[in-house]
Design a protein around this motif. Structure first.
Motif, mmCIF file in Angstrom:
data_model
loop_
_atom_site.group_PDB
_atom_site.id
_atom_site.type_symbol
_atom_site.label_atom_id
_atom_site.label_comp_id
_atom_site.label_asym_id
_atom_site.label_seq_id
_atom_site.Cartn_x
_atom_site.Cartn_y
_atom_site.Cartn_z
ATOM 1 N N THR A 1 0.827 -1.206 0.000
ATOM 2 C CA THR A 1 0.000 0.000 0.000
ATOM 3 C C THR A 1 0.862 1.257 0.000
ATOM 4 O O THR A 1 0.582 2.223 -0.714
ATOM 5 C CB THR A 1 -0.934 0.009 1.221
ATOM 6 N N ALA A 2 1.927 1.233 0.790
ATOM 7 C CA ALA A 2 2.810 2.403 0.869
ATOM 8 C C ALA A 2 3.506 2.664 -0.461
ATOM 9 O O ALA A 2 3.610 3.812 -0.903
ATOM 10 C CB ALA A 2 3.848 2.205 1.975
ATOM 11 N N SER A 3 3.979 1.613 -1.131
ATOM 12 C CA SER A 3 4.674 1.819 -2.405
ATOM 13 C C SER A 3 3.711 2.237 -3.507
ATOM 14 O O SER A 3 4.077 2.996 -4.411
ATOM 15 C CB SER A 3 5.431 0.543 -2.815
ATOM 16 N N ILE A 4 2.469 1.770 -3.436
ATOM 17 C CA ILE A 4 1.457 2.221 -4.398
ATOM 18 C C ILE A 4 1.220 3.715 -4.228
ATOM 19 O O ILE A 4 1.166 4.470 -5.203
ATOM 20 C CB ILE A 4 0.132 1.445 -4.214
ATOM 21 N N GLY A 5 1.099 4.146 -2.975
ATOM 22 C CA GLY A 5 0.897 5.559 -2.710
ATOM 23 C C GLY A 5 2.055 6.403 -3.205
ATOM 24 O O GLY A 5 1.854 7.465 -3.803
#
Length: 243
Positions: free
Chosen positions: A190-194
């Protein structure tokens, strides 16, 4: 929100010399520079709390400078154009929305010039980012921020008209949603997508939650599988990509 307010840099009172002597001690005038609309609270811990809350609010919201430049937009606002919130930063509200009545905009401009602070409704239309259809609604413009900063920042809340079509059909996905699903299918966190899309973690979760409710599935694995079945993701691409 027009040339009448854009000529005065934030942190000035519109005169030739900025009025930055907040304590009245006769200090030398400060240099012309962009001041944060939050004033002395610009670097306080409230900012992170505000951004987290903003991402979770389903109402489309943007914070702008007095001449309309977008400083912050939440995912619900960016979704009106099928964009990530960061893609609206630096754009002007008048480039995104078309006022239906110029008189409403003139009233707001005059109020900002006179230093008045109240809520001003502006009826607007715009093109939906998912299907290109014309939408109608109302922007509520509310001057906000530290009282020492003139002109103030503007808080813009969008109410989409009841007669407008549904933003997305049950089997459809916006461009941002499709990019999120493609990255998730490739195993991104989720963090890398953001980070890749200019979203916060809460912003990514906001889109995934909307998709899960729309498609009536639970969990990221089910979302990705559903995306392939619906043709949102290309079945013959690796790394995963929108169709």
């Amino acid at each position: 929100m027009d040339n009448g307010t854009a000529d005065s840099a934030p942190g000035t009172d519109g005169a030739d010399t900025p009025s930055c002597d907040a304590d009245g001690a006769g200090k030398a005038p400060c240099e012309r520079a962009h001041r944060d609309p939050a004033g002395p609270y610009a670097d306080g811990p409230w900012r992170n709390y505000f951004l987290i809350l903003l991402d979770r609010i389903p109402t489309p919201i943007a914070v702008c400078r007095a001449h309309g430049e977008v400083l912050i937009a939440n995912p619900a606002m960016a979704a009106q154009w099928g964009a990530a919130p960061g893609q609206l930063r630096g754009r002007n509200l008048l480039d995104l929305f078309e006022p239906r009545a110029r008189a409403q905009l003139d009233r707001l401009t005059e109020a900002l010039r006179l230093g008045r602070r109240s809520r001003y409704p502006v009826e607007v239309r715009w093109r939906d980012g998912s299907d290109g259809s014309e939408r109608e609604g109302e922007l509520t413009i509310d001057p906000v921020g530290d009282p020492s900063v003139r002109p103030p920042a503007l808080l813009a809340l969008l109410r989409v008209g009841d007669s407008a079509p549904t933003p997305a059909q049950p089997g459809a996905a916006s461009p941002v949603e499709a990019r999120i699903l493609a990255l998730a299918a490739g195993g991104a966190t989720t963090a890398s997508i953001g980070t890749a899309l200019g979203l916060t973690v809460d912003g990514v979760n906001y889109h995934l939650t909307r998709l899960a409710r729309r498609w009536r599935v639970q969990g990221r694995t089910a979302l990705v599988a559903r995306a392939y079945v619906l043709g949102v993701l290309s079945a013959d691409s690796w790394p995963p990509a929108p169709a």
